[in-house]
Design a protein around this motif. Structure first.
Motif, mmCIF file in Angstrom:
data_model
loop_
_atom_site.group_PDB
_atom_site.id
_atom_site.type_symbol
_atom_site.label_atom_id
_atom_site.label_comp_id
_atom_site.label_asym_id
_atom_site.label_seq_id
_atom_site.Cartn_x
_atom_site.Cartn_y
_atom_site.Cartn_z
ATOM 1 N N ILE A 86 0.849 -1.201 0.000
ATOM 2 C CA ILE A 86 0.000 0.000 0.000
ATOM 3 C C ILE A 86 0.886 1.253 0.000
ATOM 4 N N ALA A 87 2.017 1.143 0.739
ATOM 5 C CA ALA A 87 2.924 2.294 0.823
ATOM 6 C C ALA A 87 3.664 2.544 -0.485
ATOM 7 N N GLY A 88 3.775 1.487 -1.313
ATOM 8 C CA GLY A 88 4.558 1.651 -2.542
ATOM 9 C C GLY A 88 5.994 1.220 -2.361
ATOM 10 N N LEU A 89 6.288 0.554 -1.251
ATOM 11 C CA LEU A 89 7.658 0.072 -1.017
ATOM 12 C C LEU A 89 7.842 -1.341 -1.579
ATOM 13 N N GLU A 90 6.737 -2.007 -1.872
ATOM 14 C CA GLU A 90 6.783 -3.315 -2.536
ATOM 15 C C GLU A 90 5.866 -3.219 -3.752
ATOM 16 N N GLU A 91 6.317 -3.797 -4.840
ATOM 17 C CA GLU A 91 5.503 -3.768 -6.047
ATOM 18 C C GLU A 91 4.273 -4.667 -5.887
ATOM 19 N N ILE A 92 3.185 -4.303 -6.526
ATOM 20 C CA ILE A 92 1.988 -5.143 -6.520
ATOM 21 C C ILE A 92 2.063 -6.038 -7.750
ATOM 22 N N SER A 93 2.079 -7.370 -7.538
ATOM 23 C CA SER A 93 2.250 -8.286 -8.683
ATOM 24 C C SER A 93 1.029 -8.268 -9.593
ATOM 25 N N SER A 94 -0.176 -8.299 -8.990
ATOM 26 C CA SER A 94 -1.384 -8.139 -9.798
ATOM 27 C C SER A 94 -2.512 -7.626 -8.917
ATOM 28 N N GLY A 95 -3.605 -7.202 -9.558
ATOM 29 C CA GLY A 95 -4.701 -6.589 -8.804
ATOM 30 C C GLY A 95 -4.541 -5.080 -8.800
ATOM 31 N N THR A 96 -5.533 -4.387 -8.237
ATOM 32 C CA THR A 96 -5.431 -2.928 -8.217
ATOM 33 C C THR A 96 -5.589 -2.383 -6.804
ATOM 34 N N LEU A 97 -4.857 -1.323 -6.563
ATOM 35 C CA LEU A 97 -4.953 -0.602 -5.297
ATOM 36 C C LEU A 97 -5.369 0.826 -5.623
ATOM 37 N N SER A 98 -6.487 1.261 -5.051
ATOM 38 C CA SER A 98 -6.905 2.652 -5.267
ATOM 39 C C SER A 98 -6.908 3.386 -3.940
ATOM 40 N N ILE A 99 -6.426 4.606 -3.982
ATOM 41 C CA ILE A 99 -6.491 5.478 -2.805
ATOM 42 C C ILE A 99 -7.287 6.704 -3.242
ATOM 43 N N GLY A 100 -8.375 6.970 -2.550
ATOM 44 C CA GLY A 100 -9.217 8.107 -2.915
ATOM 45 C C GLY A 100 -9.769 7.962 -4.324
ATOM 46 N N GLY A 101 -10.069 6.739 -4.754
ATOM 47 C CA GLY A 101 -10.666 6.518 -6.056
ATOM 48 C C GLY A 101 -9.679 6.513 -7.206
ATOM 49 N N ARG A 102 -8.396 6.678 -6.905
ATOM 50 C CA ARG A 102 -7.383 6.763 -7.966
ATOM 51 C C ARG A 102 -6.507 5.512 -7.879
ATOM 52 N N VAL A 103 -6.330 4.817 -8.999
ATOM 53 C CA VAL A 103 -5.475 3.623 -8.984
ATOM 54 C C VAL A 103 -4.023 4.081 -8.832
ATOM 55 N N VAL A 104 -3.340 3.533 -7.820
ATOM 56 C CA VAL A 104 -1.987 4.034 -7.530
ATOM 57 C C VAL A 104 -0.910 2.970 -7.696
ATOM 58 N N ASN A 105 -1.280 1.829 -8.294
ATOM 59 C CA ASN A 105 -0.317 0.720 -8.443
ATOM 60 C C ASN A 105 1.075 1.169 -8.882
ATOM 61 N N ASP A 106 1.109 2.042 -9.895
ATOM 62 C CA ASP A 106 2.397 2.382 -10.492
ATOM 63 C C ASP A 106 2.960 3.705 -9.986
ATOM 64 N N LEU A 107 2.359 4.250 -8.939
ATOM 65 C CA LEU A 107 2.860 5.530 -8.423
ATOM 66 C C LEU A 107 3.906 5.287 -7.337
ATOM 67 N N SER A 108 4.829 6.236 -7.215
ATOM 68 C CA SER A 108 5.854 6.133 -6.179
ATOM 69 C C SER A 108 5.209 6.470 -4.820
ATOM 70 N N PRO A 109 5.875 6.117 -3.719
ATOM 71 C CA PRO A 109 5.277 6.375 -2.399
ATOM 72 C C PRO A 109 4.809 7.821 -2.235
ATOM 73 N N LYS A 110 5.634 8.767 -2.701
ATOM 74 C CA LYS A 110 5.285 10.173 -2.455
ATOM 75 C C LYS A 110 4.047 10.613 -3.224
ATOM 76 N N GLU A 111 3.791 9.921 -4.350
ATOM 77 C CA GLU A 111 2.635 10.317 -5.168
ATOM 78 C C GLU A 111 1.342 9.671 -4.685
ATOM 79 N N ARG A 112 1.449 8.785 -3.702
ATOM 80 C CA ARG A 112 0.255 8.060 -3.256
ATOM 81 C C ARG A 112 -0.505 8.783 -2.155
ATOM 82 N N GLY A 113 0.106 9.840 -1.614
ATOM 83 C CA GLY A 113 -0.566 10.571 -0.533
ATOM 84 C C GLY A 113 -0.618 9.782 0.762
ATOM 85 N N ILE A 114 0.457 9.033 1.018
ATOM 86 C CA ILE A 114 0.496 8.260 2.251
ATOM 87 C C ILE A 114 1.658 8.745 3.122
ATOM 88 N N ALA A 115 1.616 8.404 4.398
ATOM 89 C CA ALA A 115 2.774 8.601 5.268
ATOM 90 C C ALA A 115 2.885 7.346 6.098
#
Lengths: 375, 281
Positions: free
Chosen positions: A49-78
């Motif tokens: 979820i943090a973006g420190l491990e790649e997601i092999s398959s499936g989708t992760l959305s944060i705030g309705g936006r798919v963030v699979n390929d975003l870096s940690p800083k672009e995901r809006g997480i801490a």
């Protein structure tokens, strides 16, 4: 702030699958706790979820936006790490300001945000210190402060209290709970400590071997576990499991019997239960009391642990089962004695051969509520 | 418990060993400050060689060495400083980046690469000198600064030292920086490098020493005073008859001073790192 949605999320290392298709919705502002035994994949899932491990398959959305390929800083997480991961060469102020400095925020804005976070966590006097000059609890606070400053949509905590001593853990637990109320932020928290899970969570997600065993409010999981794993994992001391045979299954419940128990009607939906099939009866130690209950059995006392307000008694039955009971602190009992114990069938759980729980007819009202309405 | 006799024996051994280590240094400094060449020759026959009385002290030898028109000592010194500083500064960047990649990035063949780097530590410079010289000839770098700098920027032992340090540096720090929005390069520059100061100091001292004292390679690739380092100049100066001992020693002192200054400046971190790497094994 934002919610989160995981759809069939998987993680593979080579040919080994460690996260095996997780579907989960986290509502905006919800406090979700991932629990499970070591190696169940809870930390891996958090890191995905943090973006420190790649997601092999499936989708992760944060705030309705798919963030699979975003870096940690672009995901809006801490994220707050188990080791705190404070930068040893930077002061507390700079540790907290680092993210904003990288984002090239104006100095005045950085200053305001750092001071606000320091104020929330009561650590204004620590801002000039280096991490090595802080106690464990103070470091923890700085790590949380660093997360607050980023003003994230989702806070991620990876076993943040596990390095603290027992007393400090209780204090910090309360502070985290208060912080969640004050910030109203979505938080995902990983722990193996079920007390933390029960006290902090709006929703607990129990994981085992990379699979969600059950997700629900703490009291749903406690009163209405969907399988033997969750029943055994949530609650301390652990739920007792007594092997039984189904004698009769009807609309009024399932009648079971065993070497230790006379025929007993357990008020659960029989599902596909048929007479003669094997099953497991579950009863929590706190629901096992003296011999004045509707169902009784006898056993030899093997172990007595006196906690003051309660006495933990372990009893070996003639049928070979070991049953733990939580009795009153003043109960007079010694190892070697024979003790008659009993329980109310309405408190019992029944698990089929596959380990799936049969639905209980009598659930306490509180188990049907969400945490916030119950609180 | 040691007996008094054993204790005494240990002290005597220590003093003898120390005398062998320090005597040449004392001889160098004492002789460099003696102005009278005859006095120096006389002192060589006795213990006075290792000592200079304050009343006898003079800077005459230094004046002569520095004022020697046919032997531009300061030029040689500047050449050495330029070469060593370039190697050290570029070396720290290149070697730490290489080590960071080996310690943090996952890529096929990484372990083989680490083993290859460690194996390269044992290959002596002398065995590479001739092929390297042929290469320098090919690219026309003979008698240049870059011939004395470029081949030595990548340094297997420095990579190994950095690698050892990065391997035990918690990865959580890198990950916290990523979450804070740092790129990999920013993490290296703003988090990892500031934490590596003890290793940087060790590498700086070891490399400075190695290349300040380098002799064979500069001898092979340089011709005149334009790009020659001071180590070669000293040998040349010493080999020009007749040897004037006061001047030779003054020259030696001049050559030793910069490296001593560097060591004293970095010794706190150097010792810290040497001890640290020992403990971590």
């Amino acid at each position: 702030m934002a919610g989160l949605a995981l759809k069939d999320v998987r993680k593979q290392y080579g040919k080994v699958e460690v996260i095996k298709g997780i579907d989960l919705d986290v509502a905006d502002g919800e406090f979700v706790v991932f629990v499970g035994p070591s190696g169940c994949g809870k930390s891996t899932l958090l890191r995905m979820i943090a973006g420190l491990e790649e997601i092999s398959s499936g989708t992760l959305s944060i705030g309705g936006r798919v963030v699979n390929d975003l870096s940690p800083k672009e995901r809006g997480i801490a994220m707050v790490f188990q080791s705190y991961a404070l930068y040893p060469h930077k002061t507390v102020y700079d540790n907290m300001a680092f993210g904003l400095q990288l984002a090239k925020a104006p100095t005045s804005e950085i200053d305001a945000k750092v001071k606000r976070a320091a104020g929330i966590l009561h650590m204004e006097h620590l801002l000039d210190r280096k991490p090595s000059q802080l106690s464990g609890g103070q470091r923890q606070r700085v790590a949380i402060g660093r997360a607050i400053v980023r003003n994230p949509e989702v806070f991620l905590f990876d076993e943040p209290l596990s390095n603290l001593d027992a007393a400090l853990r209780v204090t910090m637990r309360a502070e985290l709970s208060k912080l969640h109320r004050d910030l109203g932020a979505t938080m995902i928290y990983v722990t193996h400590d079920q007390v933390e899970a029960m006290t902090l969570a709006d929703k607990i997600v129990v994981l085992e071997a990379g699979v969600v065993q059950q997700a629900g409010t703490p009291l749903q999981l406690y009163h209405n576990p969907q399988n033997r794993f969750v029943a055994g994992f949530i609650g301390s001391p652990k739920m007792n499991f007594i092997p039984v045979e189904i004698a009769e299954a009807g609309s009024g419940g399932v009648t079971v019997a065993s070497a230790d128990l006379a025929r007993t009607l357990i008020p659960v939906a029989p599902d596909a239960a048929v007479a003669g099939a094997k099953a497991v009866l579950g009863i929590r130690p706190e629901h096992v009391t003296g011999g004045d209950r509707p169902v009784t059995f006898k056993g030899r006392v093997e172990l007595v642990e006196r906690l003051g307000h309660q006495t933990v008694v372990e009893v070996a039955t003639a049928g070979g089962a070991t049953v733990t009971a939580l009795l009153d602190g003043t109960t007079l009992v010694r190892p070697g004695e024979t003790l008659t114990l009993g329980f109310d069938p309405a408190d019992a759980h029944l698990f089929g051969e596959s380990g799936r729980a049969m639905e209980r007819f009598h659930l306490p009202e509180i188990a049907r509520m969400t945490r916030r309405t119950a609180a | 418990m040691k007996t008094r006799g054993e204790h005494l024996l240990l002290v005597i051994i220590a003093v003898v060993v120390l005398a062998f280590v320090l005597a040449p240094l004392f001889l160098m400094f004492a002789t460099a400050f003696k102005a009278d060449e005859n006095q120096i020759l006389r002192d060589f026959g006795n213990a006075n060689a290792f000592w200079v009385w304050p009343s006898e002290m003079s800077l005459e030898n230094f004046r002569q060495v520095l004022g020697n028109d046919t032997f531009p000592v300061l030029r040689y010194m500047a050449n050495s400083v330029l070469i060593v500083v370039s190697i050290v500064v570029l070396g720290i960047l290149v070697n730490s980046l290489a080590a960071y990649a080996l310690a943090r990035l996952v890529f096929p063949g990484r372990n083989i690469l680490v083993i290859a780097v460690i194996a390269l530590i044992i290959v002596p410079m002398e065995s590479l000198a001739v092929p390297l010289l042929l290469m320098m000839n090919q690219v026309g770098w003979v008698d240049t600064y870059q011939a004395q700098i470029v081949p030595f920027i990548a340094h297997p032992f420095s990579i190994f030292l950095f690698y050892q340090f990065f391997a035990v540096l918690p990865k959580d720090l890198d990950e916290a920086a990523y979450v804070d929005g740092a790129s990999r390069l920013q993490t290296y520059w703003k988090i990892v490098m500031p934490l590596s100061l003890p290793t940087i100091a060790t590498v700086a001292i070891l490399q400075s020493l190695e290349y300040w004292n380098a002799f064979l390679w500069p001898l092979m690739v340089t011709r005149g005073s334009d790009v020659r380092p001071i180590s070669l100049a000293l040998a040349q100066f010493f080999g020009t008859p007749p040897p004037i001992w006061g001047d030779v020693m003054a020259f030696s002192v001049l050559m030793s001073l910069p490296i001593l200054v560097i060591y004293i400046a970095f010794q706190r971190w150097f010792i810290q790192s040497a001890i640290g790497s020992g403990v971590k094994g």
